[in-house]
Write a protein that holds these residues in place. Structure first.
Motif: not given
Length: 118
Positions: A82-83, A85-86, A90-91, A93
């Motif tokens: 969780a948390g 990001i790129s 972007d989040k 998987d």
């Protein structure tokens, strides 16, 4: 006891679960003294995961439309916490991080079109 060879770096179930998922890739290149030469990050959707050919990403963000093939090592891939990001926000998987001893290969530079025939 079995004589069957087990590859600790390739998990076929994980590989199958990657298809259609997003993956954030972090590469760190080190010189002979262990000093950081360069860091690269890219993000994409896994479009193929083959034990012989590797894991192919359809890249997003600044490299949208390009593909990149990672080595066939699912052991380097983890579920994104969780948390995470790129750099583009972007989040993913999944995430994978590699430390590479040596300079980046110019042929692998995603933006290098100079060597392409006109």
């Amino acid at each position: 006891m079995t004589d069957e060879h087990t590859d600790l770096h390739w998990d076929p179930a994980l590989a199958a679960s990657l298809i259609g998922k997003t993956l954030l890739m972090n590469l760190t290149f080190l010189d002979d003294d262990g000093e950081v030469l360069e860091r690269q990050q890219f993000f994409g959707v896994v479009i193929d995961a083959d034990e012989g050919e590797g894991i192919t990403l359809d890249l997003l963000g600044e490299h949208d439309g390009d593909t990149y093939t990672l080595p066939p090592q699912t052991s380097a891939i983890k579920a994104a916490e969780a948390g995470v990001i790129s750099l583009a926000g972007d989040k993913p998987d999944f995430v994978a991080s590699w430390i590479i001893h040596g300079p980046p290969d110019v042929a692998n530079d995603l933006d290098d079109d100079e060597d392409q025939p006109a």
